[in-house]
Design an enzyme around this catalytic site. Structure first.
Site, short mmCIF file in Angstrom:
data_model
loop_
_atom_site.label_atom_id
_atom_site.label_comp_id
_atom_site.label_asym_id
_atom_site.label_seq_id
_atom_site.Cartn_x
_atom_site.Cartn_y
_atom_site.Cartn_z
N LEU A 54 1.10 1.90 -4.36
CA LEU A 54 -0.21 0.61 -4.62
C LEU A 54 -1.22 1.10 -4.80
O LEU A 54 -1.25 1.81 -3.83
CB LEU A 54 -0.24 -0.38 -4.24
N ASP A 55 -3.09 1.39 -5.60
CA ASP A 55 -3.53 2.03 -5.65
C ASP A 55 -3.92 1.50 -4.65
O ASP A 55 -4.12 0.40 -4.20
CB ASP A 55 -4.65 1.68 -6.60
N LEU A 56 -5.49 2.55 -4.69
CA LEU A 56 -6.13 2.14 -3.16
C LEU A 56 -6.27 0.49 -2.55
O LEU A 56 -6.81 -0.23 -1.80
CB LEU A 56 -7.32 3.27 -2.91
N VAL A 58 -5.29 -1.65 -4.49
CA VAL A 58 -4.24 -2.95 -4.19
C VAL A 58 -3.83 -3.71 -3.43
O VAL A 58 -3.53 -2.87 -2.20
CB VAL A 58 -3.90 -2.53 -5.75
#
Length: 282
Positions: A54-56, A58
């Site tokens: 998961l992105d930073l 998210v």
């Protein structure tokens, strides 16, 4: 073979830790690697992994594998993901017109990964099961999406914004609410995990930790599962192929999990003789 009745009440707690999964609620402003590092330090174990980055910024469902469960990552992570979030459209557009444009991004689409990604930037086919508006206030649009693993929701929104009528769009916030069989209603925070481990280590109380740890035998909900007879079990644990005669029921699929009673043996693929191992839990 029917799904197993997975229990974690009888297995010794250390054995459970070394082959389990945590359905973690990833907070914002920390990378998936950062989460893994936090969990590694909390448990003081070397082998920790996750089922899908998961992105930073998210948040949401980030399944974490402990110990030998890391060997099962590839089988758990390649399943559909579900998200809720908000995007900002850069031009005035009616909800009905936006819905119409979003429908063009459902079904089978071609998507190129974003510039900041760990994979090669080539067009890839992806399936978008759902990309729907759940609310709209001015140019802020709430949405719900259900996508094939490997689909970039941020890029989905960016590509939508390239439509002339939309006039640009970018993601404002995103939360993953499902990753395969793992759902948001059974997530645990890093703080909850830390406290459960403290109670176990300092006070000998296992109850909270057992509520958090999911036995990795839950692989039986991901892959078809077949049972073998007790005979020659030790040889099988040493990594030899399983003879057809050792199965209680003959496997029909090419890839499957093997159990003896409710004991996980490993992941196997079909062969002429019976089944050859891809991963054995010896």
């Amino acid at each position: 073979m029917n799904k197993l009745n997975i229990q974690n009440t009888e297995k010794p707690i250390q054995e459970l830790i070394n082959f389990s999964i945590i359905n973690l609620n990833k907070p914002p402003h920390i990378t998936s690697f950062g989460v893994v590092d936090r969990i590694r330090k909390i448990f003081d174990i070397k082998r920790v992994g996750h089922f899908g980055t998961l992105d930073l910024k998210v948040t949401g469902v980030l399944p974490i594998a402990l110990g030998r469960a890391c060997k099962l990552c590839e089988y758990f992570m390649h399943h559909d993901k579900e998200y809720i979030g908000k995007m900002r459209v850069h031009s005035e557009i009616s909800e009905s017109d936006l819905e119409k444009e979003m429908k063009e991004f459902t079904g089978r689409i071609m998507q190129k990964p974003p510039v900041k990604s760990a994979v090669k930037r080539v067009l890839r086919p992806r399936t978008v099961n759902k990309f729907e508006i759940t609310g709209k206030e001015g140019r802020i649009v709430s949405f719900h999406s259900d996508v094939e693993a490997g689909t970039y929701v941020r890029k989905l929104i960016s590509d939508l914004g390239e439509k002339e009528i939309v006039g640009g769009a970018h993601m404002v916030e995103l939360k993953r609410i499902r990753a395969g069989i793992f759902k948001e209603d059974k997530m645990h925070t890093i703080e909850e995990v830390s406290e459960a481990v403290r109670l176990w280590k300092e006070e000998g109380k296992e109850e909270q930790l057992r509520k958090i740890l999911i036995p990795a035998e839950i692989i039986s909900e991901i892959l078809p599962s077949y049972e073998i007879k007790q005979d020659y079990l030790q040889n099988i644990l040493n990594g030899i192929e399983i003879n057809k005669n050792n199965f209680i029921e003959q496997p029909k699929e090419d890839l499957f999990a093997v159990f003896q009673n409710e004991r996980f043996i490993g992941i196997y693929e079909k062969s002429e003789q019976g089944a050859k191992p891809k991963f054995v839990m010896n």
